[in-house]
Design an enzyme around this catalytic site. Structure first.
Site: not given
Ligand code: TYM
Length: 324
Positions: A113, A193, A196
């Site tokens: 990032k 991948k 956003k």
């Molecule tokens: P975030 O909001 O970026 O993404 C949410 C979830 O979507 C999954 N994901 C994907 N899975 C497969 N292929 C992709 N291209 C893809 N893009 C995103 C992410 O792996 C995620 O599971 N840090 C986390 C949010 C968070 C969280 C937590 C998750 C905050 N606290 C506690 C689990 C437990 C995040 O950035 O997700």
């Protein structure tokens, strides 16, 4: 009984990668028998990127509406906004004090990032500790996530082990990440991948017209002429089609492309139709909730109350060990 927990950041409307990689698997696990689940909107994590209050508010509703559109059962699930549980920020501070700076500096997501974003703030660096707090606060056993979150889960286990070791007891539960083999890494419109920040995502909640436009403009194809045979495997449009179509439809599209006389434009049309067909009911529910935000507020407020009870109990255990 196992406790399932996962969160989605409110950085925008959840995309296909979020839905297939985390939202659907988490809901399936939650609705399964005895499991108890905590599903939430990570609106404190998204503050690392979103500084406009009205955008934050709208995104938070959008993530909430997505969870409900895909069948989250509020009777069985503790469903809440992270920011409604201030105990989470308190725990994140304690965890930060137990975790070496040098380990945080190894986080892939920070490196990734900080290379791409303009606003590289301190919150982005300590992000993994806030995520660890989300998980450890509720004694979660299983955390369904996409592959990109595995290192964060390792850090969570690491910091929890350090605290347990220091206290000489199993004060915090060590969670396990659950990744689904077929959806752990959903590819985007450019074959990388889906994310956003790469702007290669598909937002299934767009209108039909906007979705058509996205697919036509963003899904990358090569210049093979319509008549020529084409190799479907590895082509972004075909990879996306595989996520949503039936095995039979996938086989048929592959055969048509390999035979020739079937262009990438035709394949894009097939993809659009499959998305509209598969996600029709979820799109309808999503629109309903986005037009009835008072219903979202109500369930989220109820969820926050339940979440805080559990959070307070965990903090009490820890505060006493720390010496407060
Ligand atoms: P975030 O909001 O970026 O993404 C949410 C979830 O979507 C999954 N994901 C994907 N899975 C497969 N292929 C992709 N291209 C893809 N893009 C995103 C992410 O792996 C995620 O599971 N840090 C986390 C949010 C968070 C969280 C937590 C998750 C905050 N606290 C506690 C689990 C437990 C995040 O950035 O997700």
């Amino acid at each position: 009984m196992a406790r399932i927990l996962t969160g989605i950041q409110s950085t925008g409307t959840p995309h296909l990668g979020n839905i297939l990689g985390a939202i659907k698997p988490a809901i399936e696990m939650s609705n399964n028998g005895d499991n108890e689940s905590f599903l939430f909107i990570a609106d404190m994590h998204s503050l690392t990127q979103i500084k406009d209050g009205s955008v934050m508010r709208e995104n938070t509703y959008s993530v909430a509406a997505t969870w409900l559109a895909f069948g989250l059962d509020t009777a069985k699930t503790v469903f809440y906004r992270q920011s409604d549980v201030p105990e989470c920020a308190e725990l994140a501070w304690y965890l930060s004090c137990y975790y070496p700076y040098s380990r945080l500096a190894l986080a892939h997501s920070f490196k990734d990032k900080s290379d791409r974003l303009e606003d590289v703030n301190g919150g982005l660096f300590t992000y993994p500790m806030l995520m660890a707090a989300d998980i450890l606060l509720y004694d979660a056993n299983f955390v369904p996530v996409g592959k990109d979150q595995l290192q964060h889960l390792e850090m969570t286990r690491d910091v929890a082990s350090r605290i347990n070791h220091q206290c000489g007891e199993e004060l915090l539960v060590l969670p396990e990440a659950i990744v689904q083999a077929d959806t752990q890494l959903i590819l985007g419109t450019d074959g990388e991948k889906m994310s956003k920040s790469r702007n290669n995502f598909i937002n299934i909640f767009e209108t039909d017209k906007a979705l058509k436009n996205t697919i036509n403009k963003k899904v990358v194809t090569d210049a093979t002429p319509l008549e020529a045979p084409k190799e479907p495997e590895g082509a972004a449009v075909f990879e996306l089609f595989k996520y949503v179509a039936t095995a039979k439809q996938v086989e048929e599209l592959a055969a048509k492309l390999r035979t020739g006389g079937y262009g990438w434009g035709h394949a894009k049309k097939d993809l659009l139709e499959a998305l509209i067909e598969v996600f029709g009911p979820a799109r309808e529910k999503y629109n309903y909730f986005m037009e009835n935000k008072n219903e979202l507020d109500k369930v989220l407020d109820e969820g926050a109350e339940k979440a805080r009870k559990v959070a307070k109990a965990t903090l009490k255990r820890l505060r006493s060990q720390i010496g407060y």
